[in-house]
Write a protein that holds these residues in place. Sequence first.
Motif, PDB file in Angstrom:
ATOM      1  N   ASP A  15     -14.432 -12.580  -2.720  1.00 29.19           N
ATOM      2  CA  ASP A  15     -13.340 -12.852  -1.790  1.00 29.19           C
ATOM      3  C   ASP A  15     -12.022 -12.268  -2.270  1.00 29.19           C
ATOM      4  OD1 ASP A  15     -14.920 -14.194   0.003  1.00 29.19           O
ATOM      5  OD2 ASP A  15     -14.633 -16.135  -0.978  1.00 29.19           O
ATOM      6  N   ASP A  16     -11.919 -11.955  -3.557  1.00 27.62           N
ATOM      7  CA  ASP A  16     -10.681 -11.432  -4.128  1.00 27.62           C
ATOM      8  C   ASP A  16     -10.726  -9.904  -4.131  1.00 27.62           C
ATOM      9  OD1 ASP A  16      -8.245 -11.262  -5.364  1.00 27.62           O
ATOM     10  OD2 ASP A  16      -9.036 -11.636  -7.380  1.00 27.62           O
ATOM     11  N   VAL A  17     -10.161  -9.286  -3.076  1.00 29.73           N
ATOM     12  CA  VAL A  17     -10.174  -7.829  -2.929  1.00 29.73           C
ATOM     13  C   VAL A  17      -8.750  -7.315  -2.961  1.00 29.73           C
ATOM     14  CG1 VAL A  17     -10.786  -5.910  -1.414  1.00 29.73           C
ATOM     15  CG2 VAL A  17     -12.289  -7.888  -1.574  1.00 29.73           C
ATOM     16  N   LYS A  18      -8.478  -6.377  -3.876  1.00 30.10           N
ATOM     17  CA  LYS A  18      -7.163  -5.754  -3.960  1.00 30.10           C
ATOM     18  C   LYS A  18      -7.324  -4.277  -3.634  1.00 30.10           C
ATOM     19  CE  LYS A  18      -5.348  -8.941  -7.293  1.00 30.10           C
ATOM     20  NZ  LYS A  18      -6.160  -9.528  -8.319  1.00 30.10           N
ATOM     21  N   MET A  19      -6.538  -3.801  -2.659  1.00 26.95           N
ATOM     22  CA  MET A  19      -6.623  -2.406  -2.248  1.00 26.95           C
ATOM     23  C   MET A  19      -5.476  -1.617  -2.860  1.00 26.95           C
ATOM     24  SD  MET A  19      -7.888  -2.856   1.691  1.00 26.95           S
ATOM     25  CE  MET A  19      -7.046  -1.415   2.168  1.00 26.95           C
ATOM     26  N   ASP A  20      -5.801  -0.456  -3.391  1.00 25.42           N
ATOM     27  CA  ASP A  20      -4.805   0.450  -3.945  1.00 25.42           C
ATOM     28  C   ASP A  20      -3.967   1.031  -2.808  1.00 25.42           C
ATOM     29  OD1 ASP A  20      -3.634   1.844  -6.083  1.00 25.42           O
ATOM     30  OD2 ASP A  20      -4.812   3.622  -5.621  1.00 25.42           O
ATOM     31  N   SER A  21      -2.758   1.423  -3.112  1.00 21.76           N
ATOM     32  CA  SER A  21      -1.876   1.973  -2.076  1.00 21.76           C
ATOM     33  C   SER A  21      -2.405   3.289  -1.522  1.00 21.76           C
ATOM     34  CB  SER A  21      -0.464   2.160  -2.630  1.00 21.76           C
ATOM     35  OG  SER A  21      -0.474   3.088  -3.683  1.00 21.76           O
ATOM     36  N   SER A  22      -3.218   4.017  -2.287  1.00 20.98           N
ATOM     37  CA  SER A  22      -3.762   5.289  -1.802  1.00 20.98           C
ATOM     38  C   SER A  22      -4.698   5.076  -0.611  1.00 20.98           C
ATOM     39  CB  SER A  22      -4.497   6.022  -2.926  1.00 20.98           C
ATOM     40  OG  SER A  22      -5.593   5.254  -3.383  1.00 20.98           O
ATOM     41  N   VAL A  23      -5.426   3.964  -0.590  1.00 17.89           N
ATOM     42  CA  VAL A  23      -6.310   3.656   0.537  1.00 17.89           C
ATOM     43  C   VAL A  23      -5.470   3.385   1.776  1.00 17.89           C
ATOM     44  CG1 VAL A  23      -8.073   2.075   1.409  1.00 17.89           C
ATOM     45  CG2 VAL A  23      -8.084   2.737  -0.986  1.00 17.89           C
ATOM     46  N   ASN A  24      -4.429   2.593   1.611  1.00 15.33           N
ATOM     47  CA  ASN A  24      -3.541   2.272   2.722  1.00 15.33           C
ATOM     48  C   ASN A  24      -2.849   3.525   3.257  1.00 15.33           C
ATOM     49  OD1 ASN A  24      -2.403   0.377   4.470  1.00 15.33           O
ATOM     50  ND2 ASN A  24      -0.555   0.265   3.230  1.00 15.33           N
ATOM     51  N   GLU A  25      -2.400   4.398   2.368  1.00 14.23           N
ATOM     52  CA  GLU A  25      -1.730   5.633   2.784  1.00 14.23           C
ATOM     53  C   GLU A  25      -2.687   6.551   3.537  1.00 14.23           C
ATOM     54  OE1 GLU A  25      -0.007   7.297  -0.732  1.00 14.23           O
ATOM     55  OE2 GLU A  25       1.452   5.664  -0.904  1.00 14.23           O
ATOM     56  N   LYS A  26      -3.955   6.598   3.134  1.00 14.32           N
ATOM     57  CA  LYS A  26      -4.947   7.427   3.825  1.00 14.32           C
ATOM     58  C   LYS A  26      -5.181   6.923   5.247  1.00 14.32           C
ATOM     59  CE  LYS A  26      -8.143  10.553   4.200  1.00 14.32           C
ATOM     60  NZ  LYS A  26      -7.798  11.956   4.338  1.00 14.32           N
ATOM     61  N   ILE A  27      -5.253   5.596   5.413  1.00 13.36           N
ATOM     62  CA  ILE A  27      -5.461   5.028   6.743  1.00 13.36           C
ATOM     63  C   ILE A  27      -4.251   5.303   7.638  1.00 13.36           C
ATOM     64  CG2 ILE A  27      -5.701   2.862   8.022  1.00 13.36           C
ATOM     65  CD1 ILE A  27      -7.423   1.845   5.686  1.00 13.36           C
ATOM     66  N   TRP A  28      -3.052   5.166   7.083  1.00 13.67           N
ATOM     67  CA  TRP A  28      -1.812   5.319   7.860  1.00 13.67           C
ATOM     68  C   TRP A  28      -1.318   6.764   7.899  1.00 13.67           C
ATOM     69  CZ3 TRP A  28       1.085   1.775  10.614  1.00 13.67           C
ATOM     70  CH2 TRP A  28       0.638   0.461  10.574  1.00 13.67           C
ATOM     71  N   GLU A  29      -2.057   7.711   7.328  1.00 12.09           N
ATOM     72  CA  GLU A  29      -1.623   9.103   7.184  1.00 12.09           C
ATOM     73  C   GLU A  29      -1.176   9.743   8.503  1.00 12.09           C
ATOM     74  OE1 GLU A  29      -3.406  12.495   4.384  1.00 12.09           O
ATOM     75  OE2 GLU A  29      -4.774  11.857   5.968  1.00 12.09           O
ATOM     76  N   ARG A  30      -1.889   9.487   9.586  1.00 13.88           N
ATOM     77  CA  ARG A  30      -1.570  10.091  10.884  1.00 13.88           C
ATOM     78  C   ARG A  30      -0.946   9.084  11.849  1.00 13.88           C
ATOM     79  NH1 ARG A  30      -6.942  12.440  12.717  1.00 13.88           N
ATOM     80  NH2 ARG A  30      -5.744  13.057  14.533  1.00 13.88           N
ATOM     81  N   GLY A  31      -0.501   7.961  11.335  1.00 11.50           N
ATOM     82  CA  GLY A  31       0.177   6.986  12.170  1.00 11.50           C
ATOM     83  C   GLY A  31      -0.692   5.795  12.488  1.00 11.50           C
ATOM     84  N   ILE A  32      -0.171   4.949  13.362  1.00 13.14           N
ATOM     85  CA  ILE A  32      -0.851   3.696  13.694  1.00 13.14           C
ATOM     86  C   ILE A  32      -2.000   3.914  14.674  1.00 13.14           C
ATOM     87  CG2 ILE A  32       0.614   3.034  15.648  1.00 13.14           C
ATOM     88  CD1 ILE A  32       0.641   0.182  14.404  1.00 13.14           C
ATOM     89  N   GLN A  33      -1.966   4.986  15.467  1.00 15.33           N
ATOM     90  CA  GLN A  33      -2.953   5.181  16.528  1.00 15.33           C
ATOM     91  C   GLN A  33      -4.142   6.034  16.117  1.00 15.33           C
ATOM     92  OE1 GLN A  33      -1.004   6.689  20.008  1.00 15.33           O
ATOM     93  NE2 GLN A  33       0.420   4.978  20.125  1.00 15.33           N
ATOM     94  N   LYS A  34      -3.943   6.999  15.226  1.00 18.19           N
ATOM     95  CA  LYS A  34      -4.996   7.968  14.901  1.00 18.19           C
ATOM     96  C   LYS A  34      -5.538   7.710  13.501  1.00 18.19           C
ATOM     97  CE  LYS A  34      -2.928  11.478  17.811  1.00 18.19           C
ATOM     98  NZ  LYS A  34      -2.340  12.794  17.869  1.00 18.19           N
ATOM     99  N   ILE A  35      -6.502   6.828  13.405  1.00 13.59           N
ATOM    100  CA  ILE A  35      -7.107   6.507  12.117  1.00 13.59           C
ATOM    101  C   ILE A  35      -8.229   7.493  11.816  1.00 13.59           C
ATOM    102  CG2 ILE A  35      -6.500   4.073  12.244  1.00 13.59           C
ATOM    103  CD1 ILE A  35      -9.393   3.543  13.129  1.00 13.59           C
TER     104      ILE A  35
END
Length: 81
Positions: free
Chosen positions: A39-59
């Motif tokens: 249950d204890d999951v920590k995500m690195d900022s690189s994962v978040n940046e990859k998801i948000w790379e093209r904005g909120i609409q284009k994952i």
Amino acid sequence: MERVYVIPLRDAKTAPRTKRSPKATRVVREFIQKHMKSDDVKMDSSVNEKIWERGIQKIPPKIKVKATKDEDGSVLVTLVQ
């Protein structure tokens, strides 16, 4: 324990366009909780940046991550280069 996963983000495509990136982040977290059994999951900022790379609409359609589980049961998720 260390594993590499390719996580499909097609479930996040069902969300409204303006909520896709937050939904994709939740999909990644739920996938790792299910497969690493923690249950204890920590995500690195690189994962978040990859998801948000093209904005909120284009994952991205899928994302390749490395999950590392510590002895205390916490999981760190990083992006695979």
